[in-house]
Design an enzyme around this catalytic site. Structure first.
Site, PDB file in Angstrom:
ATOM      1  N   SER A 145      41.968  34.973  39.535  1.00  0.00           N
ATOM      2  CA  SER A 145      43.069  34.140  40.004  1.00  0.00           C
ATOM      3  C   SER A 145      42.622  32.668  40.064  1.00  0.00           C
ATOM      4  O   SER A 145      42.177  32.124  39.053  1.00  0.00           O
ATOM      5  CB  SER A 145      43.578  34.659  41.347  1.00  0.00           C
ATOM      6  OG  SER A 145      44.757  33.992  41.742  1.00  0.00           O
ATOM      7  N   GLU A 238      52.690  40.056  35.356  1.00  0.00           N
ATOM      8  CA  GLU A 238      52.353  38.859  36.131  1.00  0.00           C
ATOM      9  C   GLU A 238      53.388  37.760  35.950  1.00  0.00           C
ATOM     10  O   GLU A 238      53.881  37.525  34.846  1.00  0.00           O
ATOM     11  CB  GLU A 238      50.995  38.310  35.691  1.00  0.00           C
ATOM     12  CG  GLU A 238      49.830  39.209  36.001  1.00  0.00           C
ATOM     13  CD  GLU A 238      48.503  38.465  35.924  1.00  0.00           C
ATOM     14  OE1 GLU A 238      48.324  37.491  36.687  1.00  0.00           O
ATOM     15  OE2 GLU A 238      47.644  38.856  35.117  1.00  0.00           O
ATOM     16  N   HIS A 268      49.674  40.526  39.183  1.00  0.00           N
ATOM     17  CA  HIS A 268      48.617  39.563  39.460  1.00  0.00           C
ATOM     18  C   HIS A 268      47.558  40.145  40.390  1.00  0.00           C
ATOM     19  O   HIS A 268      47.879  40.812  41.376  1.00  0.00           O
ATOM     20  CB  HIS A 268      49.217  38.301  40.088  1.00  0.00           C
ATOM     21  CG  HIS A 268      48.213  37.204  40.269  1.00  0.00           C
ATOM     22  ND1 HIS A 268      47.595  36.580  39.204  1.00  0.00           N
ATOM     23  CD2 HIS A 268      47.699  36.631  41.394  1.00  0.00           C
ATOM     24  CE1 HIS A 268      46.765  35.660  39.658  1.00  0.00           C
ATOM     25  NE2 HIS A 268      46.799  35.676  40.981  1.00  0.00           N
TER      26      HIS A 268
END
Length: 297
Positions: A145, A238, A268
């Site tokens: 991330s 995502e 995600h």
């Protein structure tokens, strides 16, 4: 399969999206406690190191680790939450499957420290390793991330400063464009636990008024020539799927060696949910295979 139905699990995750209306300390504690719960029970041996007075690193070791292999790890959390402590399960998995020690960086967080403080910390951690007997060719940066963003920022900075580069890098679901302009932000709104509002909050808190098109804030806008091998993971569910896909394509156009792996239906940050999502452990195993292949060259 996910033990709950995917929508039920996503709803649980959405309930723990950091709330910008809460005190920062409360939001960080809630994030840490919740996300640590869903990782595997693997835990590494840890040793905390002072990189600077205001910057800590944590060595994470497992019996399988080869001493001269180092993963320089940057945690997720949208630049505002997260720490090594709430990624220890993932660090242990990475160490095991890559047969490498993990050096995880507790970089400074926004809003107290805005961009580019986090980039500076990533570079400082790399310089620390290089100056303490860990040669660049035995270091592979890995991030998830926001941590994936810092991996790219680190590479761009090393290239521009003409410093020795690592042989490869790994980005799991990186944030590559703080404009979040991809269509998947809309089309995947029911397929991800992140929300458009959370993305907007990340942009505001992290940048502190700076330009979202800055190449270090949004690496999709960077000149991507001269980077080492990249291994990038994204899930089709995502919100940032289109952004990540665009970055991978641009990196290939720049002449880079890019392994771009698309995971069907994944949302995600799925790689961290080792207790709930079988694809999480599979994705981490793929990272390990890439790292071992790289170090074996």
């Amino acid at each position: 399969m996910i033990r709950e139905t995917p929508q039920e699990f996503l709803d649980i995750l959405k309930s723990y999206v950091p709330d910008p209306q809460k005190p920062v300390g409360v939001a960080r504690q809630e994030f840490s406690e919740f996300f640590a719960e869903f990782q595997t029970d693997e835990r590494p041996a840890v040793e905390q190191i002072a990189i600077r007075d205001d910057l800590q690193g944590v060595w994470c070791s497992v019996p399988e680790a080869v001493p001269d292999r180092t993963l320089l790890f940057f945690h997720g959390g949208g630049f505002t939450v997260g720490s090594t402590a709430d990624h220890l399960g993932l660090c242990a998995e990475l160490a095991r499957v890559a047969q490498s020690r993990v050096f995880s960086v507790d970089y400074r967080l926004a809003p107290e420290h805005t961009f580019p403080a986090q980039v500076e910390d990533a570079v400082a951690a790399y310089r620390y390793l290089a100056s303490h007997g860990y040669p660049p060719h035995r270091i592979i940066p890995v991030g998830i991330s926001a941590g994936g963003t810092l991996v790219l920022d680190l590479l761009l900075t090393l290239r521009d400063q003409h410093l020795l580069m690592p042989p490869a890098a790994v980005c799991m679901s990186p944030i590559v464009d703080l404009a979040f302009g991809g269509e998947s932000v809309t089309t995947n709104r029911d397929n991800d636990w992140l929300t458009a509002a959370r993305l907007a909050a990340i942009r505001t808190l992290y940048l502190g008024g700076r330009d979202p098109d800055d190449p270090l804030a949004s690496p999709v806008h960077a000149n991507l020539y001269g980077l080492p091998r990249l291994y990038i993971q994204t899930g089709t569910g995502e919100l940032m799927y289109d952004d990540i896909s665009a970055f991978a394509k641009k990196a290939k156009w720049a002449g880079g060696q890019v392994s771009f792996e698309i995971w069907e239906g994944m949302f995600h940050f799925w790689q961290i949910f080792g207790k709930q999502v079988p694809e999480a452990r599979a994705a981490v195993a793929h990272v390990g295979a890439f790292v071992q292949e790289t170090f074996g060259r």
